[in-house]
Structures are given as structure tokens and as C-alpha cells.
Design an enzyme around this catalytic site. Structure first.
Site, short mmCIF file in Angstrom:
data_model
loop_
_atom_site.label_atom_id
_atom_site.label_comp_id
_atom_site.label_asym_id
_atom_site.label_seq_id
_atom_site.Cartn_x
_atom_site.Cartn_y
_atom_site.Cartn_z
N ARG A 114 -42.24 34.16 38.01
CA ARG A 114 -41.08 34.99 37.61
C ARG A 114 -39.73 34.37 38.00
O ARG A 114 -38.74 35.07 38.18
CB ARG A 114 -41.18 36.40 38.21
CG ARG A 114 -42.40 37.14 37.75
CD ARG A 114 -42.23 38.64 37.95
NE ARG A 114 -43.44 39.33 37.55
CZ ARG A 114 -44.46 39.61 38.36
NH1 ARG A 114 -44.39 39.26 39.63
NH2 ARG A 114 -45.51 40.23 37.91
N LYS A 136 -29.02 28.59 28.66
CA LYS A 136 -29.92 28.84 27.52
C LYS A 136 -31.16 27.97 27.70
O LYS A 136 -31.05 26.76 27.91
CB LYS A 136 -29.23 28.51 26.19
CG LYS A 136 -28.30 29.63 25.74
CD LYS A 136 -27.83 29.43 24.32
CE LYS A 136 -26.96 30.59 23.88
NZ LYS A 136 -26.33 30.38 22.57
N GLU A 178 -20.16 16.70 19.73
CA GLU A 178 -19.90 17.96 20.46
C GLU A 178 -18.54 17.91 21.15
O GLU A 178 -17.85 18.93 21.24
CB GLU A 178 -21.01 18.23 21.50
CG GLU A 178 -22.33 18.70 20.93
CD GLU A 178 -22.34 20.16 20.42
OE1 GLU A 178 -21.46 20.97 20.79
OE2 GLU A 178 -23.25 20.48 19.63
N LYS A 217 -16.71 25.17 28.57
CA LYS A 217 -17.96 25.91 28.32
C LYS A 217 -18.22 26.92 29.44
O LYS A 217 -18.64 28.06 29.19
CB LYS A 217 -19.15 24.96 28.17
CG LYS A 217 -20.42 25.74 27.99
CD LYS A 217 -21.50 25.08 27.22
CE LYS A 217 -22.61 26.10 26.97
NZ LYS A 217 -23.79 25.52 26.38
N GLU A 228 -23.07 37.94 23.53
CA GLU A 228 -23.04 39.31 23.01
C GLU A 228 -21.68 39.74 22.48
O GLU A 228 -21.60 40.57 21.59
CB GLU A 228 -23.45 40.29 24.13
CG GLU A 228 -24.93 40.28 24.40
CD GLU A 228 -25.31 40.96 25.72
OE1 GLU A 228 -26.47 41.35 25.85
OE2 GLU A 228 -24.46 41.10 26.62
N ARG A 232 -19.03 33.43 23.14
CA ARG A 232 -19.95 32.28 23.15
C ARG A 232 -20.20 31.75 21.74
O ARG A 232 -20.50 30.57 21.54
CB ARG A 232 -21.25 32.68 23.86
CG ARG A 232 -22.08 31.49 24.26
CD ARG A 232 -23.05 31.80 25.37
NE ARG A 232 -23.81 30.60 25.65
CZ ARG A 232 -24.56 30.40 26.72
NH1 ARG A 232 -24.65 31.32 27.64
NH2 ARG A 232 -25.21 29.26 26.88
N ASN A 236 -20.19 27.58 18.54
CA ASN A 236 -20.95 27.24 17.34
C ASN A 236 -20.08 26.69 16.22
O ASN A 236 -20.54 26.54 15.08
CB ASN A 236 -21.66 28.51 16.86
CG ASN A 236 -23.15 28.35 16.93
OD1 ASN A 236 -23.81 28.44 15.93
ND2 ASN A 236 -23.68 28.06 18.11
N HIS A 239 -21.35 24.43 13.50
CA HIS A 239 -22.82 24.46 13.60
C HIS A 239 -23.50 25.21 12.45
O HIS A 239 -24.68 25.00 12.22
CB HIS A 239 -23.26 25.08 14.93
CG HIS A 239 -23.14 24.15 16.10
ND1 HIS A 239 -21.94 23.63 16.53
CD2 HIS A 239 -24.08 23.63 16.94
CE1 HIS A 239 -22.15 22.86 17.59
NE2 HIS A 239 -23.44 22.83 17.85
N HIS A 243 -26.20 22.93 11.40
CA HIS A 243 -27.61 23.30 11.62
C HIS A 243 -28.39 23.35 10.31
O HIS A 243 -29.53 22.91 10.25
CB HIS A 243 -27.69 24.70 12.25
CG HIS A 243 -27.75 24.66 13.74
ND1 HIS A 243 -27.30 25.69 14.53
CD2 HIS A 243 -28.20 23.71 14.60
CE1 HIS A 243 -27.48 25.38 15.80
NE2 HIS A 243 -28.01 24.19 15.88
N HIS A 254 -28.06 15.45 16.10
CA HIS A 254 -27.45 16.77 16.10
C HIS A 254 -25.91 16.66 16.07
O HIS A 254 -25.25 17.36 15.30
CB HIS A 254 -27.90 17.53 17.36
CG HIS A 254 -27.19 18.83 17.56
ND1 HIS A 254 -27.46 19.94 16.79
CD2 HIS A 254 -26.20 19.19 18.42
CE1 HIS A 254 -26.67 20.93 17.17
NE2 HIS A 254 -25.90 20.51 18.16
N1 GLY Z 1 -24.88 25.67 22.66
C1 GLY Z 1 -24.18 26.88 22.54
C2 GLY Z 1 -24.33 27.76 23.72
O1 GLY Z 1 -24.76 27.33 24.77
O2 GLY Z 1 -24.03 28.93 23.63
#
Ligand code: GLY
Length: 351
Positions: A114, A136, A178, A217, A228, A232, A236, A239, A243, A254
Site C-alpha cells: 500500500r 503521475k 517539452e 511544473k 481537477e 494541470r 497538455n 498534446h 498525442h 513524443h
Molecule cells: N505530463 C502532464 C502532467 O504531468 O500533468
């Protein structure tokens, strides 16, 4: 060397960035129980450094390099090895490599008992400026990217430019993709890119700009850790198209697809009067400096369909994050048919 503290409601990560960061900060983990995750490409170059740093008997998983390894099988192989090598609840997973390593190792750390300690040691520019920061973690499944994952913050990110020396040219270009994206999001980064446009891949410049990108970042993640409230989503930029083309064609890096996406989405921003003048010319110039020229693709309208699955979309529209002015981007919503037509025209006009 520079340091950033990234605080979220439930965690605090320290990011160490700059020359000697690895040597200086990894020593904190020398007497701890370590499980190292890396891939065959990185291990082929850094096995001596890994053995010298963690000991040749350090429990590890070295999986086959490449996106195709980012799957539940590799994840469970790591978890199995952690269990069979006796990893305890207070062990630390060291993710030593690029974005794929960081994503899988991060998920393994989140799941094992966990959740155990996690340290990201990103060895590519792309992983340093993007995937290693912000928590992420994911694997792909049944051809769907990042479909199994969670947010799990590393307690340390160690971003050392010494790893850039062994990167192939293609990987440097990928990282620059990036970085240019951050230039369209952050006025300070934009100015530095414009001032240094002839020396973008020089090591001292990269080292400085990587720190600026990580700082940008980290601020975004602090304000929207779980993607949310829209902050964030700005990461993108470029992207949506990038993508879609990456998933449909998949033969470039990428970062190159992000640049191609930025080029197209900048033309969209121009068309809709969102971005223009010298600023738009400068962003285009930066993109083309790294990309050299816009490649041509067959059947671009079918590729555009893939954008329908972008997670930013609302019910009826493709949602794009486009450059607006220095340090500011905007959200643009377009029906699929309009987006497809635009994309076709964009590539036709660039011929
Ligand atoms: N790569 C975009 C993020 O980490 O939200």
C-alpha cells in the site's frame, strides 16, 4: 545546485536539480533498503554507476527498454521481485531511467504494501522536465495509454544533467519538444529560449532551463495535483494533436509529436484570433528550430479522429490548449469535423 519543494495536501517532495545532484543526494539512501528499477538501455550504460552506488547485489528489476514494456506484466514482475527479495514496508524504490521507468516504478511503489518510499532519478531531459515530477504513475493496457495508474508523489526527484551526455540526438530533440512547450506557458522560459535560440542543446543552457521547467511544473502540480481544476491541463499544450498523431503513426519521439502538435495548434490559435503578431512568429520559430520542418503525413483526417479520445474533451468538442501571449495559454473547443478540416489544411499549407 538548486532545490524545489513541491507540497501537496498529503505529501512533500524535494526536487534537486543540477550538476552533482545524483552524487550528493543519493547518498541519503545508501544505508536504506533499496529496490532499483531500470531498463536495458539505461543499465547498459550505467551498470557500473548503479553497482558502485547501490552495491552489485542491490535487488533490482531491469526490464526491456521501450513503451511496449509499460504493461501490467512488467508491473507484476517488479512487484514479484520486490516480494521475493524481502522488501519491507520502509523500503525505497529508485526509478532510474526515462519516462517509462518512472511511470512503472512509481506505480509499483504506490502498490507494494500500500505504498513505499519512491525516489525518481530521471535520466532523460523529457523525464526530468515532465514525467518524474508531479506524481503521475501508470501502465498501459489493451492498447490504451496510462489506463491503470494513480497519483503517487516521489519523496525525492534527483535531476542531474550528467545523464544528458549519453543521450542520443533524438532523445535531446524529444526533451527540447517539452521544453519549448514550457516556453509557451511561462514568460520567463520563453525569454530565455528566445535569447539562447542558437544554443538550445548546449549542456549549461539545458541544465538551467530544465530547472525552470521543473519549477513551472511544480507550481502547477501544487495548485492542481489531481488534474481537477484545469491548471494541470495547461501542461497538455500541443498534446491533443501531438498525442493523436503519436498514437496513429508512432514513428517519431513524443517530443517531436508535441512540437508538431504545437505547430498545428498555434496555427489554430492564429486562425481564431487568439494568438498573433511577433509572439506567434517567435513560438513558430522555436518549434521549427528543433523540428526543422513540419513532416507530411498520409491520411491526416483519420489520425485526427484519434483526438476524439483525448481526456480533455467535453461531450461534443475537441479541447485544445493553445498559446495566447507571453506566459499565457487559452482553451479552444472545436467540433471534430472543424478540427479535422483545419488539420488537413494546416499540413496542405505547409507543403
Ligand atoms: N505530463 C502532464 C502532467 O504531468 O500533468
Amino acid at each position: 545546485m538548486k532545490e524545489i519543494t513541491l507540497k501537496t495536501p498529503t505529501s512533500e517532495s524535494k526536487v534537486y536539480c543540477g550538476a552533482n545532484a545524483f552524487k550528493s543526494y543519493i547518498s541519503e539512501y545508501k544505508n536504506k533498503q533499496i529496490f532499483l528499477v531500470t531498463d536495458t538501455n539505461v543499465y547498459a550504460i550505467y551498470s557500473k554507476l548503479i553497482d558502485d552506488t547501490f552495491g552489485s547485489n542491490c535487488p533490482k528489476c531491469v526490464f526491456e527498454a521501450g513503451e511496449q514494456s509499460k504493461n501490467p506484466q512488467t508491473l507484476f514482475r517488479i512487484l514479484n521481485l520486490m516480494l521475493s527479495s524481502g522488501m519491507r514496508r520502509n523500503c525505497t524504490v529508485i526509478a532510474f531511467g526515462g519516462g517509462v521507468v518512472g511511470d512503472i516504478a512509481g506505480l509499483a511503489a504506490a502498490l507494494y504494501m500500500r505504498g513505499v518510499h519512491l525516489v525518481q532519478v530521471p535520466t532523460t531531459i523529457l523525464a526530468q522536465v515532465d514525467s518524474s515530477v508531479g506524481g503521475k504513475t501508470a501502465v498501459d493496457m489493451c492498447g490504451v495509454k496510462n489506463v491503470i495508474g494513480t497519483f503517487y508523489q516521489p519523496e525525492r526527484v534527483i535531476a542531474d544533467p550528467m545523464f544528458f551526455a549519453t543521450l542520443p540526438e533524438r532523445e535531446v530533440k524529444c526533451g527540447l519538444g517539452e521544453i519549448i512547450k514550457y516556453g509557451a506557458l511561462d514568460g520567463n522560459i520563453y525569454l530565455k529560449l528566445i535569447e539562447n535560440v542558437e544554443g538550445l542543446n548546449c549542456e549549461s543552457f539545458l541544465s538551467e532551463i530544465v530547472f525552470d521547467c521543473i519549477r513551472h511544473k511544480a507550481q502547477v502540480v501544487e495548485s492542481d495535483e489531481r488534474d481537477e481544476n484545469g491548471a494541470r491541463k495547461t501542461l497538455n499544450l500541443g498534446h491533443t494533436t501531438g498525442h493523436a498523431l503519436e498514437l496513429f503513426y508512432g514513428n517519431k519521439s513524443h517530443g517531436e509529436y508535441v512540437l508538431i502538435g504545437m505547430y498545428c495548434e498555434l496555427q489554430l490559435a492564429r486562425k481564431y484570433g487568439i494568438c498573433g503578431g511577433q509572439y506567434a512568429k517567435n513560438i513558430e520559430m522555436l518549434v521549427l528550430k528543433v523540428l526543422e520542418q513540419l513532416p507530411q503525413f498520409k491520411d491526416i483526417q483519420s489520425a485526427a479522429n484519434v483526438a476524439l479520445h483525448d481526456k480533455k474533451n467535453d461531450d461534443d468538442n475537441i479541447v485544445l490548449i493553445v498559446p495566447e501571449r507571453e506566459g499565457k495559454c487559452a482553451e479552444l473547443k472545436l467540433p471534430l469535423l472543424e478540427y479535422k478540416k483545419f488539420l488537413k489544411d494546416c499540413f496542405d499549407n505547409a507543403r
